[in-house]
Design a protein around this motif. Sequence first.
Motif, PDB file in Angstrom:
ATOM      1  N   ILE A 109      33.842   0.483  49.576  1.00  0.00           N
ATOM      2  CA  ILE A 109      32.509   0.023  49.948  1.00  0.00           C
ATOM      3  C   ILE A 109      32.203   0.504  51.359  1.00  0.00           C
ATOM      4  N   SER A 110      30.924   0.759  51.615  1.00  0.00           N
ATOM      5  CA  SER A 110      30.467   1.128  52.945  1.00  0.00           C
ATOM      6  C   SER A 110      28.987   0.829  53.048  1.00  0.00           C
ATOM      7  N   GLU A 111      28.538   0.582  54.261  1.00  0.00           N
ATOM      8  CA  GLU A 111      27.100   0.560  54.499  1.00  0.00           C
ATOM      9  C   GLU A 111      26.610   1.997  54.358  1.00  0.00           C
ATOM     10  N   ILE A 112      25.370   2.161  53.918  1.00  0.00           N
ATOM     11  CA  ILE A 112      24.818   3.501  53.780  1.00  0.00           C
ATOM     12  C   ILE A 112      23.482   3.609  54.493  1.00  0.00           C
ATOM     13  N   VAL A 113      23.126   4.848  54.769  1.00  0.00           N
ATOM     14  CA  VAL A 113      21.832   5.161  55.364  1.00  0.00           C
ATOM     15  C   VAL A 113      21.178   6.211  54.470  1.00  0.00           C
ATOM     16  N   PRO A 114      20.237   5.794  53.588  1.00  0.00           N
ATOM     17  CA  PRO A 114      19.487   6.800  52.824  1.00  0.00           C
ATOM     18  C   PRO A 114      18.552   7.538  53.779  1.00  0.00           C
ATOM     19  N   SER A 115      18.449   8.851  53.643  1.00  0.00           N
ATOM     20  CA  SER A 115      17.599   9.622  54.555  1.00  0.00           C
ATOM     21  C   SER A 115      16.325  10.061  53.854  1.00  0.00           C
ATOM     22  N   THR A 116      15.411  10.577  54.634  1.00  0.00           N
ATOM     23  CA  THR A 116      14.152  11.058  54.075  1.00  0.00           C
ATOM     24  C   THR A 116      14.347  12.337  53.278  1.00  0.00           C
ATOM     25  N   THR A 117      15.540  12.939  53.345  1.00  0.00           N
ATOM     26  CA  THR A 117      15.816  14.137  52.548  1.00  0.00           C
ATOM     27  C   THR A 117      16.439  13.779  51.202  1.00  0.00           C
ATOM     28  N   TYR A 152      15.994   6.436  43.118  1.00  0.00           N
ATOM     29  CA  TYR A 152      17.144   7.338  43.148  1.00  0.00           C
ATOM     30  C   TYR A 152      17.882   7.284  41.828  1.00  0.00           C
ATOM     31  N   ILE A 153      18.541   8.392  41.513  1.00  0.00           N
ATOM     32  CA  ILE A 153      19.573   8.419  40.485  1.00  0.00           C
ATOM     33  C   ILE A 153      20.883   8.627  41.224  1.00  0.00           C
ATOM     34  N   LEU A 154      21.843   7.753  40.978  1.00  0.00           N
ATOM     35  CA  LEU A 154      23.197   7.931  41.481  1.00  0.00           C
ATOM     36  C   LEU A 154      24.026   8.407  40.299  1.00  0.00           C
ATOM     37  N   PHE A 155      24.857   9.394  40.494  1.00  0.00           N
ATOM     38  CA  PHE A 155      25.683   9.916  39.406  1.00  0.00           C
ATOM     39  C   PHE A 155      26.864  10.657  40.005  1.00  0.00           C
ATOM     40  N   ALA A 156      27.812  10.999  39.168  1.00  0.00           N
ATOM     41  CA  ALA A 156      28.934  11.835  39.583  1.00  0.00           C
ATOM     42  C   ALA A 156      28.891  13.119  38.767  1.00  0.00           C
ATOM     43  N   ALA A 157      29.344  14.200  39.381  1.00  0.00           N
ATOM     44  CA  ALA A 157      29.345  15.499  38.707  1.00  0.00           C
ATOM     45  C   ALA A 157      30.395  16.385  39.349  1.00  0.00           C
ATOM     46  N   ASN A 158      30.800  17.403  38.603  1.00  0.00           N
ATOM     47  CA  ASN A 158      31.641  18.420  39.214  1.00  0.00           C
ATOM     48  C   ASN A 158      30.738  19.493  39.809  1.00  0.00           C
ATOM     49  N   ASN A 191      39.197  16.650  38.308  1.00  0.00           N
ATOM     50  CA  ASN A 191      39.454  16.371  39.723  1.00  0.00           C
ATOM     51  C   ASN A 191      38.434  17.032  40.648  1.00  0.00           C
ATOM     52  N   GLY A 192      37.331  17.533  40.077  1.00  0.00           N
ATOM     53  CA  GLY A 192      36.233  18.043  40.881  1.00  0.00           C
ATOM     54  C   GLY A 192      35.027  17.123  40.874  1.00  0.00           C
ATOM     55  N   VAL A 193      35.141  15.941  40.262  1.00  0.00           N
ATOM     56  CA  VAL A 193      34.003  15.030  40.111  1.00  0.00           C
ATOM     57  C   VAL A 193      33.708  14.321  41.441  1.00  0.00           C
ATOM     58  N   GLN A 194      32.456  14.392  41.881  1.00  0.00           N
ATOM     59  CA  GLN A 194      32.028  13.822  43.163  1.00  0.00           C
ATOM     60  C   GLN A 194      30.731  13.034  42.999  1.00  0.00           C
ATOM     61  N   SER A 195      30.468  12.103  43.919  1.00  0.00           N
ATOM     62  CA  SER A 195      29.251  11.282  43.880  1.00  0.00           C
ATOM     63  C   SER A 195      28.062  12.029  44.480  1.00  0.00           C
ATOM     64  N   TYR A 196      26.929  11.936  43.774  1.00  0.00           N
ATOM     65  CA  TYR A 196      25.673  12.576  44.175  1.00  0.00           C
ATOM     66  C   TYR A 196      24.533  11.563  44.084  1.00  0.00           C
ATOM     67  N   THR A 197      23.446  11.873  44.773  1.00  0.00           N
ATOM     68  CA  THR A 197      22.183  11.165  44.601  1.00  0.00           C
ATOM     69  C   THR A 197      21.082  12.201  44.376  1.00  0.00           C
ATOM     70  N   MET A 198      20.029  11.753  43.701  1.00  0.00           N
ATOM     71  CA  MET A 198      18.790  12.531  43.591  1.00  0.00           C
ATOM     72  C   MET A 198      17.645  11.555  43.826  1.00  0.00           C
ATOM     73  N   ARG A 199      16.680  11.976  44.619  1.00  0.00           N
ATOM     74  CA  ARG A 199      15.533  11.116  44.914  1.00  0.00           C
ATOM     75  C   ARG A 199      14.300  11.643  44.205  1.00  0.00           C
ATOM     76  N   LEU A 200      13.506  10.720  43.672  1.00  0.00           N
ATOM     77  CA  LEU A 200      12.217  11.085  43.104  1.00  0.00           C
ATOM     78  C   LEU A 200      11.272  11.394  44.255  1.00  0.00           C
ATOM     79  N   LYS A 201      10.584  12.516  44.179  1.00  0.00           N
ATOM     80  CA  LYS A 201       9.635  12.886  45.228  1.00  0.00           C
ATOM     81  C   LYS A 201       8.550  11.810  45.316  1.00  0.00           C
TER      82      LYS A 201
END
Length: 194
Positions: free
Chosen positions: A121-129, A31-37, A45-55
Amino acid sequence: HRILGLGLSGTAPVGSQLWAPEFHEVDGDLYILFAANANNVNAWNGVQSYTMRLKPGGDPLVRADWEAPQRVVDANGQPLTEYGTGITLDMTTFEAAGVQYAMWSERRVPASGSGPAVLKISEIVPSTTGAWTLKGERSTVTFPDRSWSANTSPVAEGPFVIQRDGKVMITFSGSNIDSTYAVGLMTAESGADL
């Protein structure tokens, strides 16, 4: 950002600002974790957390081998903050005692100004999507309430996790991004309720 295909074409949910990318392997996926607007939102103030998964079987250097960016959402499927009312950035992830966690900096942006940036902090659940969902509640673990973390601006951001000698240690930055910027450290015993 062109390598990853995050341009302003309107087909991806992110716009022109990209912040603090990190690569992480989670459950065998990269995964790449990053923030973007968002597209067409050029304010900080539009910056939010995103993920991208390598296929699966993909090459990290090939643009088409990355899935579309996904916003990180809470347990109810809602964004961590709404565009214009708060920001989330500097997300990282780590596994401790068999639990996958996400940690990030979050700041509320009320109409009257800007609130402090805190570490959540939080527990997370990465999904298959490729999308990540918080599992349960998020907790504030660091508030910029020390003199060094609020020299010119109340900030806690940029968590980085180190695990060794039976401890979970998290370094983070405090204050403003100027000559007052400082580094803090919080520590917990391995197996503690983080």
